[in-house]
Design an enzyme around this catalytic site. Structure first.
Site, PDB file in Angstrom:
ATOM      1  CG  PHE A  15     -85.664 -84.351 -98.389  1.00 55.74           C
ATOM      2  CD1 PHE A  15     -86.098 -85.127 -99.451  1.00 55.74           C
ATOM      3  CD2 PHE A  15     -84.407 -83.759 -98.472  1.00 55.74           C
ATOM      4  CE1 PHE A  15     -85.294 -85.320-100.576  1.00 55.74           C
ATOM      5  CE2 PHE A  15     -83.611 -83.944 -99.583  1.00 55.74           C
ATOM      6  CZ  PHE A  15     -84.047 -84.726-100.637  1.00 55.74           C
ATOM      7  CE  LYS A  16     -81.668 -86.382 -99.916  1.00 52.15           C
ATOM      8  NZ  LYS A  16     -80.234 -86.526-100.055  1.00 52.15           N
ATOM      9  CG  ASP A  17     -85.022 -89.068 -91.638  1.00 54.31           C
ATOM     10  OD1 ASP A  17     -84.147 -89.942 -91.736  1.00 54.31           O
ATOM     11  OD2 ASP A  17     -84.905 -88.062 -90.911  1.00 54.31           O
TER      12      ASP A  17
ATOM     13  CG  LEU B 190     -83.116 -93.210 -97.374  1.00 51.85           C
ATOM     14  CD1 LEU B 190     -81.922 -92.275 -97.310  1.00 51.85           C
ATOM     15  CD2 LEU B 190     -82.692 -94.586 -97.878  1.00 51.85           C
TER      16      LEU B 190
ATOM     17  CB  THR C 234     -78.528 -89.683 -99.115  1.00 53.70           C
ATOM     18  OG1 THR C 234     -79.480 -88.955 -99.894  1.00 53.70           O
ATOM     19  CG2 THR C 234     -78.663 -91.162 -99.466  1.00 53.70           C
TER      20      THR C 234
END
Length: 501
Positions: free
Chosen positions: A117-119, A122, A152
């Protein structure tokens, strides 16, 4: 809809000047060590929300970001969003699709290039930061420092690799990430990237990064070389604000599918470590999205569960390495933002954070706790229950959860049983099961003796409807480029050495 024409940001601890969003994104952390928060909360109505059903994810993002990043032009935001989410970077054109299972809808946030989910944030943050440098006339080079519990780090490296005028240094805990996560980071290409393993846990890495930011002499030394520090962790507002979008997007998708009626309240259950993901849901609720409860799901490192049940935040406890390593965190930085919004008392926040640093604990008191409980419910599960959930959901749905999403799924079940709530609840799924294939296969009872990491991917693919993400499959032939390890006391020296290169 009630937008704010010139929205400014200030510190949770009350110090420093107000900043426009571009300045806040460049700085990452406020000068007094606090976190930037919006001084006003944009408000939306049901008409605004109803429009989302007709929009692409990129268009939805433009609507939400435009309310918070008011110093960016519409054209600048559109360009940033297009570069982040278009061009085949995500393996689903919906970017953040909702999968309807029998028990709960699943919000899948792992279709980006690093399968986590960090995509969602980010891929966008580098675009926002690079645009901010141009907008503000900033001439310094930016050194991004990141502490990661797994996801992350790779997402930030992927987003910032070879971005002009920006370097990125990622610290991760030795033995504190999965084998796939380790490979993802240590094979990262890019002339401007560096990855270092820290002897310790995630909190050691995170504290080390915070200490570097607060070291004025060190920052002055960098400034003399025309270098400024910034962050890609969720302490950076540019990391957090993109995450608000997918709560609105999920709600719109549920309306479009006929699962809910427009205006109907729903709940979200979020696997939670550093509190940024669930805090984005809180912002969505404050803006006017019909969210009743946010369910905070933890693993055995259940400091947040205890806090949301008792009002006491106590990091002085055993630290557990679990099969959901991205949640192996005892200091949840973004909780500071929530407490600021609930108290509107920067002096109190500063004192609580001082107590946490010096004594390892603080207590918010009954009135604040009661306010928190109006929005948050919390629970936790251990590794055995996590594996049992993966196994049970697969048997029932033929759907493979990763080890973090399974924590949320099991806590969501407990929440329903405990409260008797009949509201629709969305489980937020934060990672592809392929990132944690060893633990997932164990949970499914699949034999894995003698199989290496890539044979394990193939094994899981034989059980899973979703194919192996290309970014993970390509690791098999990738060279290990980063092999450095350091003590937590040497992190500052590592940052200085990298800044000189």
């Amino acid at each position: 809809m009630n937008g704010v024409k010139d929205l400014k940001y200030s510190s949770t601890r009350g110090g420093g000047a107000k900043a426009a969003s571009a300045e806040a994104i460049i700085q990452g952390l406020a000068a007094d060590g606090g976190l930037f928060v919006p001084e006003e909360m944009p408000a939306v109505d049901l008409d605004f929300i109803a429009e989302f059903s007709r929009l692409s994810y990129e268009e939805r993002a433009a609507r939400i970001l435009g309310l918070f990043l008011t110093d960016y032009t519409a054209e600048e935001l559109a360009g940033c969003i297009s570069r982040a989410y278009s061009g085949g970077k995500f393996d689903d054109v919906r970017v953040a699709p909702v999968r309807m299972l029998k028990d709960f809808p699943i919000l899948e946030l792992w279709h980006g290039p690093t399968s986590a989910f960090k995509d969602m944030a980010l891929q966008l943050l580098p675009q926002l930061l690079q645009t901010a440098l141009k907008k503000t006339g900033e001439v310094a080079e930016i050194l991004i420092l990141v502490a990661t519990s797994g996801d992350t780090g790779k997402a930030a490296l992927e987003g910032f690799a070879d971005v002009d005028r920006i370097k990125i240094l990622v610290f991760y805990p030795t033995g504190g990430v999965s084998k796939i996560q380790n490979l993802q980071m240590c094979t990262q290409k890019g002339q401007n990237v560096c990855v270092v393993a820290v002897e310790g846990n995630f909190d050691d890495a995170q504290n080390g990064v915070k200490e570097i930011f607060s070291d004025k002499a060190f920052c002055d030394k960098l400034a003399a070389r025309n270098v400024k520090l910034s962050s890609a962790n969720s302490i950076n507002w540019g990391r957090l604000v993109p995450q608000i979008v997918y709560y609105f997007s999920a709600y719109a998708d549920l309306v479009e599918k006929g699962a809910i009626q427009a205006g109907e309240e729903i709940d979200f259950c979020v696997p939670t470590g550093n509190f940024g993901d669930i805090l984005a849901g809180y912002y969505a609720k404050r803006m006017g999205l019909p969210v009743a409860q946010l369910v905070c799901a933890s693993n055995s490192n259940n400091v947040l569960t205890d806090f949301l049940q008792t009002g006491v935040y106590d990091k002085k406890r055993d630290f557990y390495k679990t099969i959901s390593p991205s949640m192996d965190i005892l200091i949840s930085s973004n909780l500071e933002r929530l407490l600021y919004h609930e108290t509107n008392d920067a002096a109190q926040i500063k004192d609580w954070m001082r107590q946490l640093a010096s004594e390892g604990r603080y207590e918010v008191g009954a009135p604040v706790l009661q306010k928190l409980k109006e929005t948050f419910w919390a629970g936790w599960v251990d590794d055995a229950a996590t594996k049992a959930t993966i196994r049970e959901v697969y048997a029932k749905e033929h759907y493979v959860l990763d080890t973090h999403s399974a924590v949320a799924y099991r806590v969501a079940q407990a929440y329903k049983k405990d409260t008797g709530s009949k509201r629709p609840l969305v489980v937020v799924s934060t990672a592809s099961p392929y990132k944690f294939n060893e633990s997932v296969l164990d949970a499914l009872g699949a034999a894995r003796e003698g199989l290496d990491e890539f044979s394990l991917l193939d094994k899981l693919a034989s059980l899973n409807e979703s194919p192996i993400p290309q970014g993970l499959a390509s690791l098999k032939d990738a060279a290990i480029l980063h092999k450095t390890t350091c003590e937590k006391t040497a992190m500052r020296a590592m940052a200085e050495d990298f800044a000189k290169k």
